[in-house]
Design an enzyme around this catalytic site. Sequence first.
Site, PDB file in Angstrom:
ATOM      1  N   HIS A   1      76.138 -26.922-103.642  1.00 35.19           N
ATOM      2  CA  HIS A   1      76.521 -25.508-103.224  1.00 35.19           C
ATOM      3  C   HIS A   1      75.490 -24.817-102.537  1.00 35.19           C
ATOM      4  O   HIS A   1      76.136 -23.617-101.945  1.00 35.19           O
ATOM      5  CB  HIS A   1      76.963 -24.756-104.538  1.00 35.19           C
ATOM      6  CG  HIS A   1      75.851 -24.249-105.361  1.00 35.19           C
ATOM      7  ND1 HIS A   1      74.888 -24.954-106.077  1.00 35.19           N
ATOM      8  CD2 HIS A   1      75.087 -23.086-105.364  1.00 35.19           C
ATOM      9  CE1 HIS A   1      73.963 -24.373-106.568  1.00 35.19           C
ATOM     10  NE2 HIS A   1      73.938 -23.339-105.860  1.00 35.19           N
TER      11      HIS A   1
HETATM   12  C1  UD1 Z   1      75.306 -18.188-106.433  1.00 37.92           C
HETATM   13  C2  UD1 Z   1      73.755 -17.567-106.502  1.00 37.92           C
HETATM   14  C3  UD1 Z   1      73.145 -19.070-106.659  1.00 37.92           C
HETATM   15  C4  UD1 Z   1      73.397 -19.948-107.612  1.00 37.92           C
HETATM   16  C5  UD1 Z   1      74.811 -20.101-107.636  1.00 37.92           C
HETATM   17  C6  UD1 Z   1      75.558 -21.067-108.759  1.00 37.92           C
HETATM   18  C7  UD1 Z   1      72.965 -15.690-105.269  1.00 37.92           C
HETATM   19  C8  UD1 Z   1      72.302 -15.407-103.799  1.00 37.92           C
HETATM   20  N1  UD1 Z   1      73.464 -16.944-105.244  1.00 37.92           N
HETATM   21  O1  UD1 Z   1      75.709 -18.821-105.153  1.00 37.92           O
HETATM   22  O2  UD1 Z   1      71.598 -18.804-106.646  1.00 37.92           O
HETATM   23  O3  UD1 Z   1      72.718 -21.037-107.692  1.00 37.92           O
HETATM   24  O4  UD1 Z   1      75.755 -18.811-107.587  1.00 37.92           O
HETATM   25  O5  UD1 Z   1      76.930 -21.120-108.842  1.00 37.92           O
HETATM   26  O6  UD1 Z   1      73.215 -15.011-106.145  1.00 37.92           O
HETATM   27  N2  UD1 Z   1      83.508 -18.105-105.464  1.00 37.92           N
HETATM   28  C9  UD1 Z   1      84.903 -18.262-106.309  1.00 37.92           C
HETATM   29  N3  UD1 Z   1      84.703 -17.994-107.541  1.00 37.92           N
HETATM   30  C10 UD1 Z   1      83.664 -17.576-108.217  1.00 37.92           C
HETATM   31  C11 UD1 Z   1      82.599 -17.476-107.643  1.00 37.92           C
HETATM   32  C12 UD1 Z   1      82.435 -17.571-106.362  1.00 37.92           C
HETATM   33  O7  UD1 Z   1      85.702 -18.735-105.588  1.00 37.92           O
HETATM   34  O8  UD1 Z   1      83.699 -17.458-109.531  1.00 37.92           O
HETATM   35  C13 UD1 Z   1      83.547 -18.230-103.987  1.00 37.92           C
HETATM   36  C14 UD1 Z   1      83.217 -17.060-103.435  1.00 37.92           C
HETATM   37  O9  UD1 Z   1      84.362 -16.343-102.917  1.00 37.92           O
HETATM   38  C15 UD1 Z   1      82.406 -17.536-102.083  1.00 37.92           C
HETATM   39  C16 UD1 Z   1      81.644 -18.723-102.693  1.00 37.92           C
HETATM   40  O10 UD1 Z   1      82.442 -19.121-103.897  1.00 37.92           O
HETATM   41  O11 UD1 Z   1      83.019 -17.840-101.210  1.00 37.92           O
HETATM   42  C17 UD1 Z   1      80.207 -18.405-102.963  1.00 37.92           C
HETATM   43  O12 UD1 Z   1      79.956 -17.701-104.211  1.00 37.92           O
HETATM   44  P1  UD1 Z   1      78.660 -16.780-104.422  1.00 37.92           P
HETATM   45  O13 UD1 Z   1      78.751 -16.120-105.811  1.00 37.92           O
HETATM   46  O14 UD1 Z   1      78.674 -15.790-103.180  1.00 37.92           O
HETATM   47  O15 UD1 Z   1      77.385 -17.617-104.181  1.00 37.92           O
HETATM   48  P2  UD1 Z   1      77.181 -18.911-104.767  1.00 37.92           P
HETATM   49  O16 UD1 Z   1      77.270 -19.900-103.660  1.00 37.92           O
HETATM   50  O17 UD1 Z   1      77.800 -19.271-105.850  1.00 37.92           O
END
Ligand code: UD1
Length: 372
Positions: free
Chosen positions: A207
């Site tokens: 991820h």
């Molecule tokens: C975040 C953390 C990372 C951690 C990871 C674990 C930061 C900078 N990054 O990254 O350190 O290792 O979580 O998962 O804080 N999304 C969903 N559903 C959710 C959460 C996210 O659909 O419940 C989607 C969001 O819309 C986005 C993408 O997933 O498009 C990324 O999510 P985001 O929380 O921004 O960052 P992570 O890559 O999860």
Amino acid sequence: MIQRVHLIAAARPNFMKVAPLWHALAAAPDFQPVLIHTGQHYDPNMSDAIFADLRLPKPDHHLGVGSGSHAEQTGGVMIAYEKIALEDRPDWLVVVGDVNSTAACAMVAAKLHFPVVHLEAGLRSRDRRMPEEINRLVTDAISDVLWTPSPDADENLIAEGVPDERIARVGNIMLDSFELVRPAIEAANVAGELELAQGGYGVVTLHRPSNVDEPAQLERLVVALLQVQKRLPLVFPVHPRTAQRLAACGLDAKLRTAGVRLIEPQPYVRFMSLVTGAAAAITDSGGIQEETTYLGIPCLTLRENTERPITISQGTNRLVRPQTLACELEAALAAPKHERRRPDLWDGRTAARCLADLRARSGAGALITRAA
Ligand code: UD1
């Protein structure tokens, strides 16, 4: 006097770090945990189901911040948490890990002069292109107490000029969560449900923005996984970020056609059931590097660096590139098991050490004062 401790839970990797401490504080007569979910992760499998697995109650406060750019997410958490901190005036704030909410809440509390504790302090990848590295640096610089998992973390903090008395090595709290629900993990047979033989498959997670956001790198990774799949069947619980990127490039279909089992992100117990039954893990996660070291399962980490070097020096972890994945996997599977060692204090009893440290610092005259 009962000490009120704000505990911040934000994203999936936080929940396994918060749960053991919440349970330890809730059972202590002199502390009261206040659980605050910032809402950074919100999908049921990324949040509620993990709360249930780890027997965490409904959060006392839910900030509902959700996704957004780094600034939007960090700023949103700061604005929302400041209101709660001002109303509730905690005796302590404990933040865990390295996500945006960790740095955001630490900044709010530090500016309001509430003592801040960082659990999992001192880790450094020395790669400032990683958002998590920025969060780690910011959080450690402004925390009053730094709870570290390993000697390398202590050394990093000391080299940055942090006074000794602020640092307490408590060990790796994630493994307390594993021990908390070990019977449920052992009873779940997720590999069996997926018709995978125990010890006869690999579990994949990816991820990191550096791996999944750029189509060329994502394609290199998919090519590497397709090569491995010929040798070892793979199951791949797909993070929402990665699912979006794979679908946009049509790469999910390629993996499926080759037989890679693409499944939803799994709740904690089901995911750890998959890991414990795996021949190896292939990942870019931080936590999985640690969990596999604890379990003695080979881990191939698709990154150029790690903030958890002890998982390489003492554990089962190897840093690999897509081009070297298949060959490093062969070497890892052939390596003798007796070489594996668990790092000191990675023993499932870290929450008790955190509680003892907090109690010592809260005792008469010992309450820390903010840096002069
Ligand atoms: C975040 C953390 C990372 C951690 C990871 C674990 C930061 C900078 N990054 O990254 O350190 O290792 O979580 O998962 O804080 N999304 C969903 N559903 C959710 C959460 C996210 O659909 O419940 C989607 C969001 O819309 C986005 C993408 O997933 O498009 C990324 O999510 P985001 O929380 O921004 O960052 P992570 O890559 O999860």
